[in-house]
Design an enzyme around this catalytic site. Structure first.
Site, PDB file in Angstrom:
ATOM      1  N   ASN A  32      94.824  54.169  46.721  1.00 45.65           N
ATOM      2  CA  ASN A  32      94.709  52.773  47.154  1.00 45.65           C
ATOM      3  C   ASN A  32      94.537  51.943  45.889  1.00 45.65           C
ATOM      4  O   ASN A  32      93.455  51.915  45.309  1.00 45.65           O
ATOM      5  CB  ASN A  32      93.495  52.619  48.084  1.00 45.65           C
ATOM      6  N   LYS A  36      94.601  48.835  45.513  1.00 45.37           N
ATOM      7  CA  LYS A  36      93.926  47.542  45.718  1.00 45.37           C
ATOM      8  C   LYS A  36      94.718  46.440  44.996  1.00 45.37           C
ATOM      9  O   LYS A  36      95.941  46.479  45.003  1.00 45.37           O
ATOM     10  CB  LYS A  36      92.467  47.643  45.280  1.00 45.37           C
ATOM     11  N   HIS A  67      90.684  48.498  55.829  1.00 42.92           N
ATOM     12  CA  HIS A  67      89.837  48.882  54.699  1.00 42.92           C
ATOM     13  C   HIS A  67      88.593  47.986  54.693  1.00 42.92           C
ATOM     14  O   HIS A  67      88.662  46.812  55.057  1.00 42.92           O
ATOM     15  CB  HIS A  67      90.616  48.736  53.385  1.00 42.92           C
ATOM     16  N   GLU A  91      87.133  46.450  52.451  1.00 42.57           N
ATOM     17  CA  GLU A  91      87.250  45.194  51.688  1.00 42.57           C
ATOM     18  C   GLU A  91      87.942  44.126  52.525  1.00 42.57           C
ATOM     19  O   GLU A  91      87.637  42.942  52.402  1.00 42.57           O
ATOM     20  CB  GLU A  91      87.993  45.457  50.364  1.00 42.57           C
ATOM     21  N   GLU A 135      85.389  56.002  55.148  1.00 37.99           N
ATOM     22  CA  GLU A 135      84.951  55.457  53.861  1.00 37.99           C
ATOM     23  C   GLU A 135      83.584  54.802  54.031  1.00 37.99           C
ATOM     24  O   GLU A 135      83.499  53.666  54.506  1.00 37.99           O
ATOM     25  CB  GLU A 135      85.941  54.391  53.376  1.00 37.99           C
ATOM     26  N   SER A 176      85.030  56.552  46.124  1.00 34.94           N
ATOM     27  CA  SER A 176      84.773  57.157  44.812  1.00 34.94           C
ATOM     28  C   SER A 176      85.116  58.649  44.753  1.00 34.94           C
ATOM     29  O   SER A 176      84.441  59.433  44.088  1.00 34.94           O
ATOM     30  CB  SER A 176      83.321  56.920  44.379  1.00 34.94           C
TER      31      SER A 176
HETATM   32  C1  3PY Z   1      87.456  53.617  46.795  1.00 36.73           C
HETATM   33  O1  3PY Z   1      87.451  54.809  46.506  1.00 36.73           O
HETATM   34  O2  3PY Z   1      86.815  52.789  46.142  1.00 36.73           O
HETATM   35  C2  3PY Z   1      88.219  53.125  47.945  1.00 36.73           C
HETATM   36  O3  3PY Z   1      87.943  52.059  48.443  1.00 36.73           O
HETATM   37  C3  3PY Z   1      89.361  53.904  48.456  1.00 36.73           C
HETATM   38  O4  3PY Z   1      90.025  53.212  49.459  1.00 36.73           O
END
Ligand code: 3PY
Length: 249
Positions: free
Chosen positions: A9, A11, A94, A96, A166, A212
């Protein structure tokens, strides 16, 4: 047996030129991967990634999709638009997006329905924040997010969904859920899917851990029986790191 899936991802990172360089470097490093390999990237990078990934195992993903087919939704992209650009996978919900852009379980569900109808492979994210975990709401919350997000899909469609668990407190913080914590909550998600859609369906759904995940912790997480892959943030932005995650076995 569920085939593991490791997805990056990116981002809001990388220009098309940087995207091309990363994928070109990544290609030979993941050629023997035993899992599905996906990079979910900003839309400006679709063409560069598709071109650079030609002839490799790397599949193209998007980071969001709108539920409408077209219309007055400034700044949004429809599922058909993504498909036309060669996108196969899409991340939906997600944390975020939930935190900064008003995403709700209802809009996650709308996006999931539209994406599935268009034939995209969905990576639907769920997860609790720190306060919710400390208050003991993790299980109830991820069950709720999962079932609302999938609402309206048939069993057959649910079986093809990828869910990313997550924990919000592990995103961009360097903190990771322990292998056992991640496995346990993913087990809770699978059990919720089983109660509503049957065990056979739940056993087909691939559930990733995200938050992470990196070259150091991937082995331990992937050794857990419920964990079928990872959604990778920071470590997906460098080819050597991402390839180490992909080649965890
Ligand atoms: C991260 O590992 O920070 C994530 O948000 C993966 O989507």
């Amino acid at each position: 047996m569920r085939k593991p899936i490791i997805a990056g991802n990116w981002k809001m990172n990388k220009t098309p030129e940087e995207a091309k360089a990363l994928v070109t470097e990544l290609k030979p490093l993941v050629k023997d991967a035993n899992c599905d390999v996906v990079v979910c990237v900003p839309a400006v990078n679709f063409a560069a990634v598709k071109e650079a990934a030609k002839g490799s195992k790397i599949k193209l993903g998007a980071e969001n999709v709108h539920w409408a087919k077209s219309g007055a939704f400034t700044g949004e992209l429809s599922a058909d638009m993504l498909k036309a650009c060669g996108v196969e996978y899409v991340i939906i919900g997600h944390s975020e997006r939930r935190q900064y852009f008003g995403e709700t379980d209802k809009t996650v569900n709308q996006r999931v329905l539209a994406a599935v109808e268009a034939g995209l492979k969905v990576i639907m994210c769920v997860g609790e924040n720190k306060e919710e975990r400390e208050a003991g709401y993790t299980d109830a919350l991820v069950e709720y997010q999962t079932l609302i997000g999938l609402n309206g899909l048939t069993k057959e469609q649910v079986a093809k969904i990828i869910i990313a668990y997550e924990p919000v407190w592990a995103i961009g913080t360097g903190l990771t859920a322990t292998d056992e914590q991640a496995n346990e909550t993913i087990g809770v998600i699978r059990a919720a899917v089983a109660r509503k859609y049957g065990k056979g369906t739940a056993n087909k759904v691939r559930i990733q851990y995200g938050g992470s995940m990196n070259p150091k912790n991937v082995k331990g997480l992937m050794a857990q029986p419920e964990i079928d892959g990872g959604l990778i943030g920071g470590a997906s932005l460098k080819a050597p790191d991402f390839s180490q995650v992909v080649n965890y076995d």
